[in-house]
Design a protein around this motif. Structure first.
Motif, PDB file in Angstrom:
ATOM      1  N   UNK A   1       0.830  -1.214   0.000  1.00 30.43           N
ATOM      2  CA  UNK A   1       0.000   0.000   0.000  1.00 30.43           C
ATOM      3  C   UNK A   1       0.859   1.258   0.000  1.00 30.43           C
ATOM      4  N   UNK A   2       2.043   1.155   0.571  1.00 31.12           N
ATOM      5  CA  UNK A   2       2.923   2.328   0.625  1.00 31.12           C
ATOM      6  C   UNK A   2       3.327   2.772  -0.775  1.00 31.12           C
ATOM      7  N   UNK A   3       3.413   1.834  -1.717  1.00 28.79           N
ATOM      8  CA  UNK A   3       3.751   2.210  -3.093  1.00 28.79           C
ATOM      9  C   UNK A   3       2.635   3.012  -3.739  1.00 28.79           C
ATOM     10  N   UNK A   4       1.386   2.809  -3.249  1.00 32.03           N
ATOM     11  CA  UNK A   4       0.247   3.547  -3.778  1.00 32.03           C
ATOM     12  C   UNK A   4       0.030   4.836  -2.988  1.00 32.03           C
ATOM     13  N   UNK A   5       0.158   4.714  -1.665  1.00 36.59           N
ATOM     14  CA  UNK A   5      -0.039   5.864  -0.766  1.00 36.59           C
ATOM     15  C   UNK A   5       1.222   6.031   0.075  1.00 36.59           C
ATOM     16  N   UNK A   6       2.122   6.915  -0.312  1.00 36.53           N
ATOM     17  CA  UNK A   6       3.448   7.021   0.324  1.00 36.53           C
ATOM     18  C   UNK A   6       3.440   7.306   1.816  1.00 36.53           C
ATOM     19  N   UNK A   7       2.399   7.954   2.323  1.00 34.32           N
ATOM     20  CA  UNK A   7       2.395   8.266   3.752  1.00 34.32           C
ATOM     21  C   UNK A   7       1.977   7.071   4.611  1.00 34.32           C
ATOM     22  N   UNK A   8       1.736   5.922   4.002  1.00 35.37           N
ATOM     23  CA  UNK A   8       1.385   4.710   4.749  1.00 35.37           C
ATOM     24  C   UNK A   8       2.599   4.182   5.502  1.00 35.37           C
TER      25      UNK A   8
END
Length: 499
Positions: free
Chosen positions: A193-200
């Motif tokens: 998910x971090x690759x989609x939403x960096x602040x994850x």
């Protein structure tokens, strides 16, 4: 006699004066008022007060214990063939340090702001098990959080994410060490998910980022203006009320943070304690009188209203909170799971407060973290779920007053008791002197009566003999004459007349 009369008079007068003074002072409550006012002025969050240093840096050790629930039948539960079967692991005990930082007085000293910084140190000697070795199987909290976020997004979106989760091996349950569950591990789903939403944050842990953190700025009333406001929270994170609950009552920031309360507590009071972990206040009522290290205390516990509050969903975190083993909760929660058995003594939350000073002498804050497992449209993993409140772990945050602090409080309470009861001491001395006076009077009249009895006896005694002696004559016995005759002839001589 004069000395005895003086003693009687003085003891009677002094005794009467002391008794009257004692009764008058007791009825007026003068000494009790004086000591109460003195304590109200001393128990404030101000520099130099008797309580301020302990409030800034609490001396008693605070311990926090973690008890995990290990799922032993994940496949049966997932298929809907059995209730979840749990075994309790732990405790895993940590020493908690909670000094206050950035303490600043505001509003002309009427309020004080501070941050409470928390740090944790593991204590293996007080623990059962090794947190680096012990493995626990429980709900995959990151996966459930993602599914809950996608509620209402539509079937096709949910199905697509579900297939993606399956492709990377994400299941509804996970197995990790206790240390990883507490302080964090790198989760594959969160990494993707971090690759989609960096602040994850790709790491997950129940206590992640808690070590060395704080709960935000609190502003407290010092109690300088009104002793009843001592320690009461004015704002949290700059807000007087929350905005995350549905009702204004639930959003109110009521009471203190549990570290201190106003002096002269009564059994009829309802104490409010705001808990940042729950993002709300809980209400506590008097349960019973107890004693801790020789200090009398009132025990306050969450009242019956909390049966409706717990189990509750915490709006500031994706979890459901209850008391351990669903203590005080509806029976349906405990009956839905094997291995859950609430025990009041082991699972209750309570505060033991000295009513005179309002100081906590012992406290147990117990809370259980749960996940609400229910069917989510589009996720095949949830098709057999029926709304189970699934326990993850429960914690016990405890503190007992240390010996040095207990000795100081005992000394202070003794002074308060002596001063408050000084009129009774005066009255008791007065009664004792009056009793002494009565005893002296009784003895005085007993002695006087004995003297009178003595004079009465003397009056009826025979008169004393006169100075003139009576002459008695004894006739000469015949035997004497006979004896003289035997000794010779009696010769009588007569005086010769010389004329």
């Amino acid at each position: 006699m004069r000395k005895g009369s003086c003693c009687m008079f003085m003891s009677g007068v002094v005794g009467a004066v002391l008794l009257i003074m004692g009764i008058g002072l007791f009825v007026s409550g003068l000494f009790q008022t004086l000591i109460h006012n003195k304590l109200k002025g001393e128990i404030t969050l101000t520099e130099g007060s008797k309580i301020f240093a302990s409030w800034k840096n609490p001396p008693p050790p605070v311990y926090i214990q973690f008890f995990f629930f290990n799922l032993t039948n994940p496949e049966e539960f997932l298929k809907g063939e059995a209730k979840p079967r749990l075994t309790e692991m732990g405790p895993y005990t940590f020493r908690q340090y909670r000094p206050k930082r950035n303490v600043t007085f505001v509003d002309n000293g009427k309020k004080v702001s501070a941050y409470t910084v928390k740090s944790f140190v593991f204590l293996p000697e007080k623990s059962v098990g090794d947190l680096k070795v012990d493995m626990v199987t429980t709900v995959n909290i990151p996966a459930v959080a993602v599914m809950n976020r996608l509620k209402g997004m539509g079937f096709w979106v949910s199905s697509g994410v579900s297939m993606y989760m399956g492709s990377i091996g994400t299941t509804l349950f996970m197995t990790h060490t206790v240390e990883e569950m507490l302080w964090g591990f790198k989760d594959p789903l969160l990494t993707r998910l971090k690759t989609i939403k960096p602040d994850t944050d790709e790491y997950f842990g129940i206590m992640r980022n808690k070590n060395g953190s704080d709960d935000g700025e609190f502003v407290y009333h010092t109690g300088k203006q009104n002793y009843l406001d001592f320690g009461r929270i004015y704002t949290w994170k700059g807000e007087k009320m929350l905005s995350i609950w549905k009702t204004n009552q639930s959003n109110m920031i009521n009471g203190s943070d549990g570290s201190g309360f106003h002096p002269f507590l009564s059994k009829e009071e309802r104490l409010n304690v705001f808990t940042p972990d729950l993002c709300r206040s809980i209400h506590m009522r008097f349960e019973k009188e107890v004693e801790v290290k020789g200090i009398p205390a009132y025990r306050f516990t969450p009242n019956e209203e909390c049966r409706e509050v717990f189990v509750l969903e915490v709006a500031c975190a994706p979890v459901v909170v209850s008391f351990p083993h669903f203590h005080l909760g509806a029976e349906k929660y405990a009956k839905a799971i094997d291995g859950i058995s609430p025990v009041h003594k082991l699972h209750q939350t309570f505060l033991d407060l000295n009513p005179t000073l309002g100081v906590p002498v012992r406290a147990m804050k117990r809370a259980q973290i749960n996940i609400h497992l229910e069917r989510v449209t589009g996720f095949l993993l949830t098709r057999n779920l029926n709304g189970t409140i699934f326990p993850i772990l429960f914690l016990n945050e405890s503190v007992v007053i240390d010996d040095a602090s207990a000795a100081r409080i005992q000394k202070l309470l003794l002074i308060v008791t002596l001063v408050s009861h000084f009129p009774l001491v005066l009255g008791a001395l007065g009664i004792i002197l009056l009793l002494v006076c009565i005893i002296l009077v009784i003895r005085f009249y007993q002695n006087k009566t004995e003297v009178k009895r003595f004079d009465f006896a003397e009056a009826f005694r025979c008169s004393p003999p006169s100075a003139k002696k009576d002459t008695s004559y004894a006739p000469v016995s015949a035997k004497a004459d006979d004896q003289d005759e035997k000794n010779g002839t009696y010769i009588g001589m007569t005086p010769v007349d010389k004329s």
